[in-house]
Motif scaffolding. Structure first.
Motif, short mmCIF file in Angstrom:
data_model
loop_
_atom_site.label_atom_id
_atom_site.label_comp_id
_atom_site.label_asym_id
_atom_site.label_seq_id
_atom_site.Cartn_x
_atom_site.Cartn_y
_atom_site.Cartn_z
N SER A 101 -12.85 -6.44 -1.96
CA SER A 101 -13.36 -6.80 -3.29
C SER A 101 -12.29 -6.62 -4.38
O SER A 101 -12.56 -6.85 -5.55
CB SER A 101 -14.57 -5.92 -3.62
OG SER A 101 -14.17 -4.56 -3.62
N THR A 103 -8.27 -7.48 -5.78
CA THR A 103 -7.15 -8.42 -5.63
C THR A 103 -5.96 -7.71 -5.00
O THR A 103 -5.95 -6.47 -4.89
CB THR A 103 -6.69 -8.95 -7.01
OG1 THR A 103 -6.20 -7.84 -7.78
CG2 THR A 103 -7.83 -9.64 -7.76
N ALA A 104 -4.96 -8.51 -4.63
CA ALA A 104 -3.73 -7.94 -4.06
C ALA A 104 -3.15 -6.91 -5.03
O ALA A 104 -2.78 -5.80 -4.64
CB ALA A 104 -2.72 -9.06 -3.78
N GLN A 106 -4.66 -5.18 -7.38
CA GLN A 106 -5.50 -3.97 -7.47
C GLN A 106 -5.36 -3.08 -6.24
O GLN A 106 -5.38 -1.85 -6.34
CB GLN A 106 -6.96 -4.36 -7.69
CG GLN A 106 -7.20 -4.94 -9.06
CD GLN A 106 -8.58 -5.60 -9.18
OE1 GLN A 106 -9.14 -6.09 -8.20
NE2 GLN A 106 -9.12 -5.61 -10.39
N ASN A 107 -5.21 -3.71 -5.06
CA ASN A 107 -5.01 -2.92 -3.84
C ASN A 107 -3.72 -2.11 -3.92
O ASN A 107 -3.67 -0.94 -3.53
CB ASN A 107 -4.97 -3.84 -2.62
CG ASN A 107 -6.34 -4.05 -1.99
OD1 ASN A 107 -6.85 -3.18 -1.29
ND2 ASN A 107 -6.95 -5.19 -2.28
N TYR A 138 1.02 -14.31 -5.89
CA TYR A 138 -0.26 -14.20 -5.18
C TYR A 138 -1.04 -12.97 -5.61
O TYR A 138 -2.06 -12.64 -5.03
CB TYR A 138 -0.02 -14.11 -3.67
CG TYR A 138 0.51 -15.39 -3.08
CD1 TYR A 138 -0.37 -16.35 -2.56
CD2 TYR A 138 1.87 -15.66 -3.05
CE1 TYR A 138 0.11 -17.53 -2.02
CE2 TYR A 138 2.36 -16.84 -2.52
CZ TYR A 138 1.48 -17.77 -2.01
OH TYR A 138 1.94 -18.93 -1.48
N GLN A 139 -0.57 -12.28 -6.65
CA GLN A 139 -1.13 -10.96 -6.92
C GLN A 139 -2.59 -10.98 -7.37
O GLN A 139 -3.29 -9.99 -7.21
CB GLN A 139 -0.27 -10.18 -7.91
CG GLN A 139 -0.12 -10.82 -9.27
CD GLN A 139 0.77 -9.96 -10.16
OE1 GLN A 139 1.30 -8.94 -9.73
NE2 GLN A 139 0.93 -10.35 -11.41
N ASP A 140 -3.04 -12.11 -7.91
CA ASP A 140 -4.44 -12.16 -8.35
C ASP A 140 -5.38 -12.70 -7.27
O ASP A 140 -6.56 -12.92 -7.52
CB ASP A 140 -4.55 -13.00 -9.62
CG ASP A 140 -3.83 -12.32 -10.79
OD1 ASP A 140 -3.81 -11.07 -10.82
OD2 ASP A 140 -3.25 -13.04 -11.63
N HIS A 141 -4.85 -12.90 -6.08
CA HIS A 141 -5.70 -13.38 -4.98
C HIS A 141 -6.33 -12.23 -4.22
O HIS A 141 -5.77 -11.13 -4.15
CB HIS A 141 -4.89 -14.26 -4.03
CG HIS A 141 -4.61 -15.62 -4.60
ND1 HIS A 141 -5.55 -16.62 -4.62
CD2 HIS A 141 -3.51 -16.13 -5.19
CE1 HIS A 141 -5.04 -17.70 -5.19
NE2 HIS A 141 -3.80 -17.43 -5.56
N TYR A 142 -7.48 -12.53 -3.64
CA TYR A 142 -8.16 -11.54 -2.81
C TYR A 142 -7.61 -11.61 -1.38
O TYR A 142 -7.10 -12.66 -0.97
CB TYR A 142 -9.68 -11.80 -2.83
CG TYR A 142 -10.27 -11.49 -4.18
CD1 TYR A 142 -10.66 -10.19 -4.48
CD2 TYR A 142 -10.37 -12.47 -5.16
CE1 TYR A 142 -11.16 -9.87 -5.74
CE2 TYR A 142 -10.87 -12.17 -6.43
CZ TYR A 142 -11.26 -10.87 -6.71
OH TYR A 142 -11.74 -10.55 -7.95
N GLU A 145 -8.03 -14.58 0.79
CA GLU A 145 -7.34 -15.82 0.42
C GLU A 145 -5.88 -15.82 0.88
O GLU A 145 -5.14 -16.75 0.59
CB GLU A 145 -7.40 -16.01 -1.10
CG GLU A 145 -8.82 -16.09 -1.63
CD GLU A 145 -8.91 -15.99 -3.16
OE1 GLU A 145 -9.91 -16.48 -3.69
OE2 GLU A 145 -8.01 -15.40 -3.79
N GLN A 151 -1.14 -10.50 3.86
CA GLN A 151 -1.98 -9.28 3.75
C GLN A 151 -1.19 -8.06 4.21
O GLN A 151 -1.29 -6.99 3.62
CB GLN A 151 -3.23 -9.43 4.61
CG GLN A 151 -4.23 -10.43 4.05
CD GLN A 151 -5.48 -10.51 4.90
OE1 GLN A 151 -6.18 -9.52 5.09
NE2 GLN A 151 -5.76 -11.69 5.42
#
Ligand SMILES: Nc1ncnc2c1ncn2[C@@H]1O[C@H](COP(=O)(O)OP(=O)(O)O)[C@@H](O)[C@H]1O
Ligand SMILES: [Mg+2]
Length: 229
Positions: A101, A103-104, A106-107, A138-142, A145, A151
């Motif tokens: 849940s 984003t990249a 946030q992780n 790509y940082q705002d992708h989950y 995605e 990943q």
């Protein structure tokens, strides 16, 4: 950097009255020097993940002691171990273990929140790290995605963000195709060379074992062989 003395562990399974004791690790002693890449190989069920979970403090040994970076971690209580872990250990897992849940970005930022950094510092350091692993765009992708390789790079960025002296990896290439695997192995080598990060890597893959300075084989919870590679 890591020193393990006479470590033994067993699991107790089943309910009271019909319990079975499963010995998993027997009298393990090993050390990993600063700046080394050491791999642990062995068949499924030989105790590799249990060993890593003990070093990480996720489970406690029945006997023996573990030292990491001059700290006797087997003496730390849960809160102190959590604190030690966030500052000293990075983790890479086969299944990436990203939070779906988030984003990249946030992780990768999460360990810095746990460390108590303010928002500006977090943003700056996280963006720097996303850039370093080549994922700034790509940082705002989950996670869902992103490709497996992307990943895994997010999970490496998350491991690196606190500058840990040690990274522990459990089958880090287990979910990657062979080209992505090669990229990851090169990246690990580079981190080891450029930043002096010590790696302890569990694998059953010869290509991974080949990047190590040393290989340790576990059979039925015992170290049977230490091979220079
Ligand atoms: N939480 C647990 N409870 C009971 N038995 C476990 C637990 N975790 C692992 N085991 C057992 O310990 C042995 C070693 O497991 P593991 O460390 O995962 O091996 P490996 O990573 O080498 O495949 C296996 O027999 C496994 O079934
Ligand atoms: Mg395992």
């Amino acid at each position: 950097m890591i020193k393990i003395n006479n470590l033994s562990h067993e699991f107790v399974i089943g309910k009271k009255g019909r319990q079975t004791i499963v010995p998993v690790l027997r009298n393990i002693s090993l050390s990993v020097n600063r700046g080394e890449i050491v791999t642990i190989v062995g068949r499924s069920g030989s105790g590799k993940s249990t060993l890593l979970n003990l070093i990480s403090g996720f489970i406690r040994p029945k006997e023996g002691e573990i030292w990491i970076a001059n700290e006797k971690v087997t003496d730390l209580n849960e809160a102190k171990f959590a604190d030690f872990r966030i500052n000293n250990l990075g983790f890479i897992f086969q299944s990436f273990q990203l939070i779906p849940s988030m984003t990249a970005f946030q992780n990768v930022e999460l360990p810095l929140i746990l460390k108590g950094l303010n928002e500006n510092d977090r943003k700056q350091q996280t963006e720097e790290m996303m850039d370093r692993v080549g994922l700034l765009d790509y940082q705002d992708h989950y996670p869902s995605e992103l490709s497996g390789g992307q990943q895994q790079r997010v999970s490496i960025a998350r491991a690196l963000i606190v500058n840990p002296p040690v990274i522990l990896a459990d089958e880090p290439t287990g979910s990657l195709d062979s080209e992505t695997e090669e990229d990851l192995l090169k990246f690990i080598k580079q981190l080891n060379r450029d930043l002096g990060i010590t790696f302890l890597i569990i694998t059953h893959d010869d290509k991974v074992a080949d990047i190590g300075d040393r290989k340790i084989e576990l059979i039925d919870g015992m170290i049977v062989e230490e091979v220079l590679v």
